[in-house]
Design an enzyme around this catalytic site. Sequence first.
Site, PDB file in Angstrom:
ATOM      1  N   GLU A 173      17.518   2.500  -3.592  1.00 14.60           N
ATOM      2  CA  GLU A 173      17.100   1.781  -3.824  1.00 14.60           C
ATOM      3  C   GLU A 173      16.667   1.787  -5.658  1.00 14.60           C
ATOM      4  O   GLU A 173      16.499   1.335  -6.354  1.00 14.60           O
ATOM      5  CB  GLU A 173      15.393   1.557  -2.551  1.00 14.60           C
ATOM      6  CG  GLU A 173      15.522  -0.056  -3.506  1.00 14.60           C
ATOM      7  CD  GLU A 173      16.110  -1.233  -1.840  1.00 14.60           C
ATOM      8  OE1 GLU A 173      16.147   0.094  -0.931  1.00 14.60           O
ATOM      9  OE2 GLU A 173      14.614  -2.036  -1.412  1.00 14.60           O
TER      10      GLU A 173
ATOM     11  N   ASP B  58       9.321   0.606   4.445  1.00 17.16           N
ATOM     12  CA  ASP B  58      10.617   0.309   5.292  1.00 17.16           C
ATOM     13  C   ASP B  58      12.144   1.054   5.806  1.00 17.16           C
ATOM     14  O   ASP B  58      12.586   1.529   6.742  1.00 17.16           O
ATOM     15  CB  ASP B  58      11.416  -0.607   4.101  1.00 17.16           C
ATOM     16  CG  ASP B  58      10.815  -1.613   3.321  1.00 17.16           C
ATOM     17  OD1 ASP B  58       9.766  -1.379   4.246  1.00 17.16           O
ATOM     18  OD2 ASP B  58      11.390  -2.439   2.458  1.00 17.16           O
TER      19      ASP B  58
ATOM     20  N   SER C 269      16.668  -5.472   5.616  1.00 15.78           N
ATOM     21  CA  SER C 269      18.453  -4.919   5.696  1.00 15.78           C
ATOM     22  C   SER C 269      18.599  -4.232   5.066  1.00 15.78           C
ATOM     23  O   SER C 269      19.766  -3.399   5.315  1.00 15.78           O
ATOM     24  CB  SER C 269      18.767  -6.143   5.549  1.00 15.78           C
ATOM     25  OG  SER C 269      18.892  -7.175   4.579  1.00 15.78           O
TER      26      SER C 269
ATOM     27  N   THR D 256       1.156  -1.349  -0.019  1.00 14.09           N
ATOM     28  CA  THR D 256       0.233   0.066  -0.146  1.00 14.09           C
ATOM     29  C   THR D 256       0.889   1.267  -0.267  1.00 14.09           C
ATOM     30  O   THR D 256       0.373   2.240  -0.130  1.00 14.09           O
ATOM     31  CB  THR D 256      -1.014  -0.284   1.881  1.00 14.09           C
ATOM     32  OG1 THR D 256      -0.585  -0.300   2.609  1.00 14.09           O
ATOM     33  CG2 THR D 256      -2.549  -1.158   1.016  1.00 14.09           C
TER      34      THR D 256
ATOM     35  N   TYR E  89       8.080  -6.990  -8.592  1.00  9.83           N
ATOM     36  CA  TYR E  89       7.245  -5.378  -7.769  1.00  9.83           C
ATOM     37  C   TYR E  89       7.048  -5.044  -7.815  1.00  9.83           C
ATOM     38  O   TYR E  89       6.087  -4.158  -8.604  1.00  9.83           O
ATOM     39  CB  TYR E  89       8.307  -5.853  -6.530  1.00  9.83           C
ATOM     40  CG  TYR E  89       8.791  -4.293  -5.787  1.00  9.83           C
ATOM     41  CD1 TYR E  89       8.012  -4.870  -4.378  1.00  9.83           C
ATOM     42  CD2 TYR E  89       9.208  -3.506  -5.691  1.00  9.83           C
ATOM     43  CE1 TYR E  89       7.948  -4.209  -3.288  1.00  9.83           C
ATOM     44  CE2 TYR E  89       8.460  -1.917  -4.921  1.00  9.83           C
ATOM     45  CZ  TYR E  89       8.253  -2.719  -3.852  1.00  9.83           C
ATOM     46  OH  TYR E  89       7.597  -1.720  -2.786  1.00  9.83           O
TER      47      TYR E  89
HETATM   48  C1  GLA Z   1       9.022  -3.872   0.255  1.00 14.05           C
HETATM   49  C2  GLA Z   1       9.105  -2.595   0.052  1.00 14.05           C
HETATM   50  C3  GLA Z   1       8.124  -1.429   0.569  1.00 14.05           C
HETATM   51  C4  GLA Z   1       6.961  -2.262   0.738  1.00 14.05           C
HETATM   52  C5  GLA Z   1       6.428  -3.673   0.940  1.00 14.05           C
HETATM   53  C6  GLA Z   1       5.798  -4.063   0.842  1.00 14.05           C
HETATM   54  O1  GLA Z   1       9.256  -4.772   2.175  1.00 14.05           O
HETATM   55  O2  GLA Z   1      10.600  -1.405  -0.085  1.00 14.05           O
HETATM   56  O3  GLA Z   1       8.311  -0.436   0.049  1.00 14.05           O
HETATM   57  O4  GLA Z   1       6.469  -1.958  -0.547  1.00 14.05           O
HETATM   58  O5  GLA Z   1       7.756  -4.301  -0.010  1.00 14.05           O
HETATM   59  O6  GLA Z   1       4.777  -3.802   1.401  1.00 14.05           O
END
Ligand code: GLA
Length: 382
Positions: free
Chosen positions: A161, A173, A128, A37, A223
Amino acid sequence: MNTELKSKIIKEFAKNFTEEPMLIFSPGRINVIGEHTDYNDGFVFPAAVDKGIIAAISKSSHTESVTIASDLNEKFEFSVEGVKPIIGGNWRNYILGVVGEIQKKGLQVGNFNLVFGGDIPDGSGMSSSAALENSVVFGLNELFKLGLTKEEMIFISQKAEHNYVGVNCGIMDQYASMFGIKDHALLLDCRTTVATPFLIDFNDFELLLINTNVKHSLADSAYNNRRAVCENVASLLNVKALRDVTEEDLLTIKDQISEEDYQKVLFVVQENNRAQAASEAMVANDIEKLGELVFGSHNGLQHQYKVSCDELDFLVDLAKDCDDVIGSRMMGGGFGGCTINIIKKGKATAFVEKVAPLYKEKFNKECSPYSVNISEGTHKIV
Ligand code: GLA
Protein backbone atom coordinates in the site's frame (compact mmCIF):
# COMPACT_ATOMS: atom_id res chain seq x y z
CA MET A 1 -19.40 -15.76 4.35
CA ASN A 2 -21.26 -14.89 1.21
CA THR A 3 -21.99 -18.21 -0.52
CA GLU A 4 -23.35 -16.51 -3.64
CA LEU A 5 -20.09 -14.62 -4.05
CA LYS A 6 -18.15 -17.84 -3.47
CA SER A 7 -19.97 -19.69 -6.28
CA LYS A 8 -19.58 -16.72 -8.59
CA ILE A 9 -15.80 -16.67 -8.06
CA ILE A 10 -15.49 -20.45 -8.48
CA LYS A 11 -17.50 -20.31 -11.73
CA GLU A 12 -15.53 -17.43 -13.11
CA PHE A 13 -12.25 -19.16 -12.34
CA ALA A 14 -13.41 -22.35 -14.06
CA LYS A 15 -14.52 -20.36 -17.10
CA ASN A 16 -11.05 -18.86 -17.54
CA PHE A 17 -8.56 -21.42 -16.24
CA THR A 18 -8.12 -25.18 -16.18
CA GLU A 19 -6.28 -25.51 -12.84
CA GLU A 20 -8.01 -26.29 -9.57
CA PRO A 21 -7.81 -23.08 -7.46
CA MET A 22 -7.29 -22.55 -3.77
CA LEU A 23 -10.07 -20.40 -2.27
CA ILE A 24 -9.38 -17.73 0.29
CA PHE A 25 -11.64 -15.46 2.30
CA SER A 26 -10.12 -12.27 3.63
CA PRO A 27 -12.36 -9.99 5.67
CA GLY A 28 -12.83 -6.25 5.87
CA ARG A 29 -12.85 -4.62 9.28
CA ILE A 30 -14.71 -2.25 11.52
CA ASN A 31 -13.02 -0.15 14.18
CA VAL A 32 -14.80 0.52 17.46
CA ILE A 33 -12.45 3.37 18.41
CA GLY A 34 -8.83 4.51 17.98
CA GLU A 35 -8.69 6.30 14.63
CA HIS A 36 -5.49 7.63 13.10
CA THR A 37 -3.57 6.27 16.06
CA ASP A 38 -2.05 3.22 14.33
CA TYR A 39 0.68 5.08 12.44
CA ASN A 40 1.50 6.86 15.69
CA ASP A 41 2.40 3.51 17.31
CA GLY A 42 -0.79 3.79 19.37
CA PHE A 43 -3.85 1.69 20.16
CA VAL A 44 -6.76 0.74 17.89
CA PHE A 45 -9.82 -1.42 18.50
CA PRO A 46 -10.80 -3.15 15.25
CA ALA A 47 -12.63 -6.38 14.43
CA ALA A 48 -12.83 -8.41 11.24
CA VAL A 49 -16.29 -8.72 9.68
CA ASP A 50 -18.10 -11.31 7.61
CA LYS A 51 -17.83 -9.19 4.48
CA GLY A 52 -14.64 -9.12 2.48
CA ILE A 53 -12.79 -10.54 -0.49
CA ILE A 54 -13.02 -14.05 -1.88
CA ALA A 55 -10.06 -15.00 -4.04
CA ALA A 56 -9.50 -18.10 -6.16
CA ILE A 57 -5.84 -18.59 -6.97
CA SER A 58 -3.66 -21.21 -8.65
CA LYS A 59 -0.16 -21.50 -10.09
CA SER A 60 0.06 -20.84 -13.80
CA SER A 61 2.14 -22.79 -16.29
CA HIS A 62 2.33 -19.75 -18.58
CA THR A 63 4.86 -16.94 -18.70
CA GLU A 64 2.20 -14.43 -17.66
CA SER A 65 0.02 -14.04 -14.58
CA VAL A 66 -3.65 -13.32 -15.14
CA THR A 67 -5.83 -11.54 -12.59
CA ILE A 68 -9.55 -10.97 -13.02
CA ALA A 69 -11.38 -8.42 -10.87
CA SER A 70 -14.75 -10.07 -11.07
CA ASP A 71 -16.87 -7.16 -9.74
CA LEU A 72 -15.37 -4.78 -12.28
CA ASN A 73 -15.17 -7.28 -15.10
CA GLU A 74 -11.55 -6.30 -15.68
CA LYS A 75 -8.66 -8.53 -16.63
CA PHE A 76 -4.99 -7.79 -16.01
CA GLU A 77 -2.07 -9.73 -17.47
CA PHE A 78 1.46 -9.25 -16.24
CA SER A 79 4.62 -11.18 -15.54
CA VAL A 80 6.02 -11.54 -12.02
CA GLU A 81 9.41 -10.61 -13.50
CA GLY A 82 10.17 -6.94 -12.83
CA VAL A 83 6.86 -5.71 -11.41
CA LYS A 84 6.49 -2.01 -10.72
CA PRO A 85 3.58 0.29 -9.83
CA ILE A 86 1.31 1.43 -12.65
CA ILE A 87 0.23 5.08 -12.66
CA GLY A 88 -3.56 5.09 -12.38
CA GLY A 89 -3.45 1.30 -12.01
CA ASN A 90 -6.07 1.23 -9.22
CA TRP A 91 -6.64 -2.33 -7.96
CA ARG A 92 -3.79 -3.65 -10.11
CA ASN A 93 -1.29 -1.95 -7.83
CA TYR A 94 -2.48 -3.98 -4.82
CA ILE A 95 -1.65 -7.18 -6.67
CA LEU A 96 1.64 -5.92 -8.10
CA GLY A 97 2.56 -4.43 -4.74
CA VAL A 98 2.16 -7.70 -2.89
CA VAL A 99 4.23 -9.54 -5.51
CA GLY A 100 6.91 -6.82 -5.49
CA GLU A 101 7.14 -6.68 -1.70
CA ILE A 102 7.44 -10.48 -1.44
CA GLN A 103 10.28 -10.33 -3.97
CA LYS A 104 11.98 -7.56 -1.97
CA LYS A 105 12.35 -10.08 0.84
CA GLY A 106 14.36 -12.27 -1.53
CA LEU A 107 11.55 -14.79 -2.01
CA GLN A 108 10.50 -16.20 -5.38
CA VAL A 109 6.94 -16.36 -6.66
CA GLY A 110 6.00 -17.89 -10.00
CA ASN A 111 3.21 -16.76 -12.27
CA PHE A 112 -0.35 -17.34 -11.07
CA ASN A 113 -4.01 -17.07 -12.00
CA LEU A 114 -6.29 -15.11 -9.72
CA VAL A 115 -9.98 -14.27 -9.71
CA PHE A 116 -11.28 -12.11 -6.88
CA GLY A 117 -14.47 -10.35 -5.91
CA GLY A 118 -15.94 -8.85 -2.79
CA ASP A 119 -18.95 -7.64 -0.90
CA ILE A 120 -17.45 -4.64 0.89
CA PRO A 121 -18.61 -1.54 -0.91
CA ASP A 122 -15.65 0.46 -2.23
CA GLY A 123 -15.06 3.60 -0.17
CA SER A 124 -17.09 2.35 2.79
CA GLY A 125 -14.07 2.67 5.09
CA MET A 126 -14.16 -1.06 5.86
CA SER A 127 -10.86 -1.64 4.15
CA SER A 128 -11.48 -3.74 1.10
CA SER A 129 -7.90 -2.87 0.11
CA ALA A 130 -6.32 -4.63 3.09
CA ALA A 131 -8.65 -7.58 2.51
CA LEU A 132 -7.45 -7.82 -1.09
CA GLU A 133 -3.76 -7.48 -0.22
CA ASN A 134 -4.07 -10.09 2.51
CA SER A 135 -5.90 -12.54 0.25
CA VAL A 136 -3.13 -12.27 -2.33
CA VAL A 137 -0.19 -12.56 0.05
CA PHE A 138 -1.90 -15.44 1.87
CA GLY A 139 -2.59 -17.25 -1.39
CA LEU A 140 0.92 -16.77 -2.77
CA ASN A 141 2.44 -17.89 0.52
CA GLU A 142 0.47 -21.15 0.34
CA LEU A 143 0.98 -21.77 -3.39
CA PHE A 144 4.69 -21.10 -3.50
CA LYS A 145 5.46 -22.38 0.01
CA LEU A 146 7.12 -19.12 0.99
CA GLY A 147 7.08 -19.89 4.71
CA LEU A 148 5.87 -16.43 5.69
CA THR A 149 4.28 -15.94 9.09
CA LYS A 150 0.98 -14.04 9.29
CA GLU A 151 2.88 -11.21 10.92
CA GLU A 152 5.29 -11.02 7.97
CA MET A 153 2.36 -11.17 5.57
CA ILE A 154 0.60 -8.14 7.05
CA PHE A 155 3.74 -6.05 6.76
CA ILE A 156 4.05 -7.09 3.10
CA SER A 157 0.43 -5.99 2.56
CA GLN A 158 1.13 -2.68 4.29
CA LYS A 159 4.29 -2.05 2.26
CA ALA A 160 2.36 -2.80 -0.94
CA GLU A 161 0.00 0.00 0.00
CA HIS A 162 2.85 2.40 0.81
CA ASN A 163 5.03 1.70 -2.19
CA TYR A 164 2.58 0.75 -4.94
CA VAL A 165 -0.66 2.50 -3.98
CA GLY A 166 0.87 5.56 -2.37
CA VAL A 167 -1.03 5.59 0.92
CA ASN A 168 1.22 5.60 3.98
CA CYS A 169 -1.25 3.60 6.02
CA GLY A 170 -0.74 2.15 9.49
CA ILE A 171 -1.06 -1.53 10.32
CA MET A 172 -4.61 -1.65 11.73
CA ASP A 173 -6.47 -2.79 8.61
CA GLN A 174 -4.06 -5.51 7.57
CA TYR A 175 -3.79 -6.76 11.16
CA ALA A 176 -7.53 -6.91 11.78
CA SER A 177 -8.19 -8.57 8.45
CA MET A 178 -5.50 -11.23 8.97
CA PHE A 179 -5.86 -11.90 12.71
CA GLY A 180 -9.59 -11.32 13.29
CA ILE A 181 -11.28 -13.52 15.89
CA LYS A 182 -14.96 -14.41 15.66
CA ASP A 183 -17.12 -12.25 17.96
CA HIS A 184 -14.11 -10.32 19.29
CA ALA A 185 -12.70 -6.85 18.86
CA LEU A 186 -8.93 -6.62 19.17
CA LEU A 187 -7.27 -3.97 21.27
CA LEU A 188 -4.12 -3.75 19.20
CA ASP A 189 -0.94 -2.11 20.36
CA CYS A 190 0.41 -0.94 17.01
CA ARG A 191 3.96 -0.61 18.35
CA THR A 192 4.31 -4.23 19.39
CA THR A 193 1.55 -5.62 17.11
CA VAL A 194 0.25 -7.56 20.10
CA ALA A 195 -3.52 -7.58 20.54
CA THR A 196 -5.87 -8.40 23.39
CA PRO A 197 -9.21 -9.82 22.24
CA PHE A 198 -12.42 -8.55 23.84
CA LEU A 199 -15.70 -10.37 23.39
CA ILE A 200 -18.11 -7.98 21.69
CA ASP A 201 -21.07 -8.13 23.99
CA PHE A 202 -22.82 -4.83 24.43
CA ASN A 203 -25.70 -6.07 26.62
CA ASP A 204 -28.79 -4.26 25.39
CA PHE A 205 -26.89 -2.55 22.58
CA GLU A 206 -25.53 -3.56 19.20
CA LEU A 207 -23.44 -2.08 16.42
CA LEU A 208 -24.92 -0.52 13.32
CA LEU A 209 -22.97 0.84 10.38
CA ILE A 210 -24.38 3.47 8.06
CA ASN A 211 -22.59 4.14 4.81
CA THR A 212 -22.66 7.70 3.53
CA ASN A 213 -21.90 6.32 0.06
CA VAL A 214 -19.44 9.12 -0.52
CA LYS A 215 -15.66 9.12 -0.80
CA HIS A 216 -14.20 12.55 -1.24
CA SER A 217 -11.22 12.62 -3.51
CA LEU A 218 -8.76 14.35 -1.22
CA ALA A 219 -8.77 11.36 1.11
CA ASP A 220 -5.37 9.90 0.17
CA SER A 221 -3.38 13.13 0.09
CA ALA A 222 -5.00 14.35 3.32
CA TYR A 223 -4.15 11.03 4.95
CA ASN A 224 -0.47 11.27 4.05
CA ASN A 225 -0.44 14.89 5.10
CA ARG A 226 -1.86 14.06 8.57
CA ARG A 227 0.74 11.36 9.00
CA ALA A 228 3.53 13.79 8.09
CA VAL A 229 2.29 16.34 10.66
CA CYS A 230 2.34 13.65 13.36
CA GLU A 231 5.84 12.52 12.45
CA ASN A 232 7.19 16.07 12.38
CA VAL A 233 5.86 16.82 15.83
CA ALA A 234 7.19 13.52 17.18
CA SER A 235 10.64 14.39 15.91
CA LEU A 236 10.35 17.91 17.34
CA LEU A 237 9.71 16.26 20.70
CA ASN A 238 12.54 13.79 20.15
CA VAL A 239 10.36 10.73 20.50
CA LYS A 240 9.77 7.81 18.17
CA ALA A 241 6.05 8.44 17.78
CA LEU A 242 3.16 10.41 19.29
CA ARG A 243 2.34 7.33 21.32
CA ASP A 244 5.18 8.44 23.61
CA VAL A 245 3.72 11.86 24.23
CA THR A 246 1.35 13.35 26.84
CA GLU A 247 -0.82 16.45 26.56
CA GLU A 248 1.68 18.20 28.88
CA ASP A 249 4.55 17.36 26.50
CA LEU A 250 2.65 18.95 23.65
CA LEU A 251 2.35 22.20 25.58
CA THR A 252 6.15 22.50 25.57
CA ILE A 253 6.25 22.88 21.78
CA LYS A 254 2.86 24.57 21.29
CA ASP A 255 4.44 27.86 20.25
CA GLN A 256 6.67 26.15 17.66
CA ILE A 257 3.80 24.77 15.57
CA SER A 258 0.60 26.17 14.09
CA GLU A 259 -2.63 26.01 16.10
CA GLU A 260 -4.04 23.68 13.40
CA ASP A 261 -1.19 21.22 13.80
CA TYR A 262 -1.34 21.48 17.57
CA GLN A 263 -5.00 20.46 17.48
CA LYS A 264 -4.17 17.55 15.20
CA VAL A 265 -1.50 16.08 17.44
CA LEU A 266 -3.58 16.79 20.54
CA PHE A 267 -6.34 14.75 18.92
CA VAL A 268 -3.97 11.80 18.41
CA VAL A 269 -2.84 11.84 22.04
CA GLN A 270 -6.44 12.06 23.25
CA GLU A 271 -7.72 9.41 20.83
CA ASN A 272 -5.02 7.04 21.97
CA ASN A 273 -6.20 7.55 25.56
CA ARG A 274 -9.81 7.03 24.47
CA ALA A 275 -8.98 3.69 22.82
CA GLN A 276 -7.43 2.42 26.04
CA ALA A 277 -10.28 3.84 28.13
CA ALA A 278 -12.70 2.04 25.82
CA SER A 279 -11.15 -1.30 26.66
CA GLU A 280 -11.51 -0.51 30.37
CA ALA A 281 -15.15 0.41 29.80
CA MET A 282 -15.71 -2.91 28.05
CA VAL A 283 -14.12 -4.83 30.91
CA ALA A 284 -16.31 -2.92 33.36
CA ASN A 285 -19.31 -3.59 31.12
CA ASP A 286 -19.91 0.16 31.03
CA ILE A 287 -21.39 0.51 27.56
CA GLU A 288 -22.64 4.03 28.25
CA LYS A 289 -19.06 5.11 28.90
CA LEU A 290 -17.94 3.39 25.70
CA GLY A 291 -20.62 5.35 23.85
CA GLU A 292 -19.40 8.65 25.32
CA LEU A 293 -15.86 7.87 24.18
CA VAL A 294 -17.13 7.07 20.69
CA PHE A 295 -18.96 10.42 20.45
CA GLY A 296 -15.79 12.10 21.76
CA SER A 297 -13.77 10.41 19.04
CA HIS A 298 -15.99 11.83 16.33
CA ASN A 299 -15.85 15.27 17.83
CA GLY A 300 -12.05 15.18 17.63
CA LEU A 301 -11.97 13.71 14.14
CA GLN A 302 -14.35 16.43 12.97
CA HIS A 303 -12.99 19.52 14.71
CA GLN A 304 -9.35 18.77 15.57
CA TYR A 305 -8.05 16.23 13.08
CA LYS A 306 -10.40 17.51 10.37
CA VAL A 307 -10.89 14.26 8.47
CA SER A 308 -14.68 14.12 8.59
CA CYS A 309 -17.12 15.54 6.03
CA ASP A 310 -20.64 17.01 5.98
CA GLU A 311 -22.29 13.68 5.22
CA LEU A 312 -20.63 11.92 8.17
CA ASP A 313 -21.28 14.83 10.53
CA PHE A 314 -24.93 14.90 9.51
CA LEU A 315 -25.38 11.22 10.40
CA VAL A 316 -23.55 11.60 13.70
CA ASP A 317 -25.64 14.67 14.62
CA LEU A 318 -28.84 12.70 13.98
CA ALA A 319 -27.46 9.91 16.16
CA LYS A 320 -26.81 12.42 18.96
CA ASP A 321 -30.44 13.49 18.77
CA CYS A 322 -31.69 9.93 19.11
CA ASP A 323 -32.00 8.49 22.64
CA ASP A 324 -31.47 4.95 21.38
CA VAL A 325 -27.99 5.71 20.06
CA ILE A 326 -25.38 6.09 22.80
CA GLY A 327 -22.32 6.49 20.57
CA SER A 328 -21.64 7.32 16.93
CA ARG A 329 -18.62 8.34 14.91
CA MET A 330 -17.00 8.22 11.52
CA MET A 331 -14.92 5.10 10.97
CA GLY A 332 -11.66 4.59 9.08
CA GLY A 333 -9.52 7.16 7.29
CA GLY A 334 -12.38 9.66 6.85
CA PHE A 335 -13.76 11.96 4.14
CA GLY A 336 -16.58 9.49 3.57
CA GLY A 337 -17.40 5.87 4.29
CA CYS A 338 -19.44 4.67 7.24
CA THR A 339 -20.45 5.82 10.65
CA ILE A 340 -20.35 3.21 13.39
CA ASN A 341 -23.17 3.48 15.92
CA ILE A 342 -23.88 1.83 19.25
CA ILE A 343 -27.64 1.49 19.29
CA LYS A 344 -30.25 -0.18 21.53
CA LYS A 345 -31.05 -3.66 20.27
CA GLY A 346 -34.16 -3.70 18.12
CA LYS A 347 -34.04 0.04 17.38
CA ALA A 348 -31.84 0.03 14.29
CA THR A 349 -34.68 -0.18 11.76
CA ALA A 350 -36.56 2.73 13.32
CA PHE A 351 -33.40 4.83 13.42
CA VAL A 352 -32.56 4.09 9.79
CA GLU A 353 -36.13 4.83 8.72
CA LYS A 354 -35.83 8.22 10.36
CA VAL A 355 -32.36 9.03 9.06
CA ALA A 356 -32.55 7.79 5.46
CA PRO A 357 -35.12 10.29 4.11
CA LEU A 358 -33.43 13.20 5.88
CA TYR A 359 -30.09 12.20 4.39
CA LYS A 360 -31.64 11.87 0.97
CA GLU A 361 -33.28 15.26 1.26
CA LYS A 362 -30.07 16.94 2.34
CA PHE A 363 -27.54 15.29 0.00
CA ASN A 364 -29.73 13.90 -2.76
CA LYS A 365 -28.14 10.53 -2.15
CA GLU A 366 -29.03 7.31 -0.37
CA CYS A 367 -27.27 6.16 2.77
CA SER A 368 -27.02 2.41 3.41
CA PRO A 369 -27.26 0.61 6.73
CA TYR A 370 -25.20 -2.54 7.32
CA SER A 371 -25.31 -4.99 10.12
CA VAL A 372 -22.15 -7.04 10.20
CA ASN A 373 -21.06 -10.11 12.11
CA ILE A 374 -17.62 -10.23 13.64
CA SER A 375 -15.68 -12.96 11.91
CA GLU A 376 -12.33 -14.73 11.85
CA GLY A 377 -9.38 -13.39 9.85
CA THR A 378 -7.95 -14.39 6.46
CA HIS A 379 -8.25 -18.14 5.88
CA LYS A 380 -8.50 -20.86 3.32
CA ILE A 381 -12.05 -21.84 2.44
CA VAL A 382 -12.41 -25.59 2.36
C1 GLA B 1 -7.09 3.86 7.10
C2 GLA B 1 -5.68 3.27 7.22
C3 GLA B 1 -5.41 2.74 8.61
C4 GLA B 1 -5.77 3.76 9.71
C5 GLA B 1 -7.15 4.36 9.45
C6 GLA B 1 -7.45 5.50 10.37
O1 GLA B 1 -8.04 2.85 7.24
O2 GLA B 1 -5.49 2.25 6.29
O3 GLA B 1 -4.08 2.34 8.74
O4 GLA B 1 -4.80 4.74 9.81
O5 GLA B 1 -7.29 4.83 8.12
O6 GLA B 1 -7.51 5.06 11.68
